[in-house]
Design an enzyme around this catalytic site. Structure first.
Site, PDB file in Angstrom:
ATOM      1  N   GLU A 229       0.555   3.328  -1.625  1.00  0.00           N
ATOM      2  CA  GLU A 229      -0.798   3.527  -1.105  1.00  0.00           C
ATOM      3  C   GLU A 229      -0.717   4.327   0.180  1.00  0.00           C
ATOM      4  OE1 GLU A 229      -4.262   0.348  -0.673  1.00  0.00           O
ATOM      5  OE2 GLU A 229      -3.068   0.497   1.155  1.00  0.00           O
TER       6      GLU A 229
ATOM      7  N   TYR B  14      -8.088   8.607   0.949  1.00  0.00           N
ATOM      8  CA  TYR B  14      -7.310   7.461   0.473  1.00  0.00           C
ATOM      9  C   TYR B  14      -6.669   7.861  -0.850  1.00  0.00           C
ATOM     10  CZ  TYR B  14      -6.342   2.910  -1.686  1.00  0.00           C
ATOM     11  OH  TYR B  14      -5.726   1.851  -2.294  1.00  0.00           O
TER      12      TYR B  14
END
Ligand code: GDP
Ligand code: MN
Length: 392
Positions: free
Chosen positions: A189, A101
């Site tokens: 993101e 991530y």
């Protein structure tokens, strides 16, 4: 302004952040053509402004033309948490070894961008953040210095990723930061940030034999106030899923927010409009919208605002609440008279004019003798009247 995945990836590509090959499609035929061009296996991904598409069945792997067709058929038109899928992204499939991530966000309290990184990426990252907060590593970036190698190394070491991917992850993060700054983003993101199988085996790998690092998903928010600096990104403004009244109002430069009720609202100044919503609610009504005609509204702006309000079929009565400061009440009255002339509304209007040139405004309205227009002198009185008219 939130971007769809493929739009975000377009910006990634522009700034050298590695992404798989892909093509957007709005019909099954287009999706199949894209799949044929990209080759198999490929992934058909729902393009909606909401996360968790994977779990909702909005992401499917196709091994051949038939499957591409079936999946595109199933996904287009699908409802994901209240968002209808109008578009899919067809992307060359990646062979997943690990899912990380990565994100850059603004930390408003620190007044700095912040990099976030975890080796526990994938679909349940929120859960990971709750059960194992240590797994999410963060570092602030001084905007004057920018994202440096040491930032990347620190994140990589703290997160404990294997040695072979430290460099490519660092390089990707540096490019992602460049994009974050250059595009005036509020958020970028990447979840998952993908580590592929060694590229001998992987499709679309670098061919150098090692593992590649690729952005498999993209969630990008652009600062809407900075859009004037990014003519390319303005085109991303997706009308899909946007309320038709809201886009009509935006074209006319009006501030409009759609609500669920039946009382159309127009005021001048955001504060006054908000209190008008409250007073209508207090009188037992439900506002159909927030519409701020702005300070100094001229007759034309008022006519356009009336058009926007009445284009919503739920509206059964309209409240005009104008406090004349810079705005002159006689201008507002002229706008209303013009609007009645052009649109010939069928629902009742309640008008409260107060402040600069209110007498003149009221006189104009009296003289025009518009059908079904009621004037009130107080805000509460006007709210009570409009609610009675809207519901009766
Ligand atoms: P989200 O669920 O809306 O966040 O959508 P993502 O783009 O993050 O995809 C969700 C999951 O689908 C990923 O975590 C992957 O496990 C899987 N996925 C997406 N693209 C591919 C692909 O090319 N190959 C494979 N095998 N899985 C994929
Ligand atoms: Mn994702």
């Amino acid at each position: 302004m939130d971007l769809l995945e493929y739009q975000g990836k377009q910006l990634f590509r522009k700034h050298g952040v590695p992404v798989p090959e892909g093509k957007p499609a709005t019909t099954v035929e287009e999706a199949v053509a894209a799949a044929e061009e990209l080759g198999y296996p490929c992934v058909i991904k729902a393009q909606v402004l909401i996360g968790g598409r994977g779990k909702a069945g909005g992401i499917k792997l196709a091994q051949n033309r038939d499957e591409a067709q079936q999946h595109a058929q199933a996904i287009l038109g699908m409802d994901i948490k209240g968002f209808t899928v109008h578009e899919v992204y067809v992307e060359a499939a990646s062979e997943i070894d690990e899912e990380y991530y990565a994100a850059f966000v603004f930390d408003r309290s620190a007044k700095k961008p912040m990099a976030m990184f975890s080796k526990m990426g994938g679909m349940d990252v929120e859960e990971v953040a709750e059960t194992d907060p240590e797994a999410m590593r963060m570092v602030h970036v001084d905007p004057l210095i920018g994202f440096q190698d040491f930032h990347a190394r620190r994140l990589a070491f703290e997160a404990g990723i294997p040695a072979d991917v430290i460099r490519p992850v660092g390089a990707l993060l540096a490019r992602l930061y460049q994009m974050f700054v250059a595009e005036d983003a509020m958020l970028v993101e990447v979840n998952p940030l993908l580590v592929t199988k060694p590229s001998g085996a992987a499709t679309g790998g670098s061919g150098k034999g090692g593992r590649d690092v690729v952005a498999l998903d993209a969630k990008v928010t652009i600062d809407a106030s900075a859009l004037y600096r990014h003519p390319d990104s303005q085109e991303f403004r997706s009308e899909v899923g946007v309320d038709p009244q809201e886009s009509m109002a935006r074209e006319r430069g009006l501030t409009y927010v759609a609500l669920d009720g039946n009382v159309g609202i127009l005021g001048n100044g955001a504060g006054l409009v908000m209190s008008t919503l409250d007073v209508v609610a207090q009188a037992g009504g439900q506002p159909a919208n927030f519409l701020d005609a702005g300070g100094g509204s001229k007759a034309e702006a008022i006519t356009q605002a009336v058009e926007v309000i009445l284009s919503n079929d739920s509206v059964t009565a309209v409240l005009f609440n104008i406090f004349g400061g810079i705005t002159r009440c006689d201008e507002v009255a002229k706008g209303l008279i013009e609007a009645f002339d052009q649109i010939k509304p069928t629902v009742p209007f309640v008008v409260r004019l107060d402040g600069t040139n209110d007498k003149e405004g009221r006189a104009l309205l009296a003289e025009a003798d518009l059908p079904n227009v009621h004037t009130e002198s107080t805000m509460l009185g006007a709210a009570k009247k409009v609610v009675e008219l809207a519901n009766g």
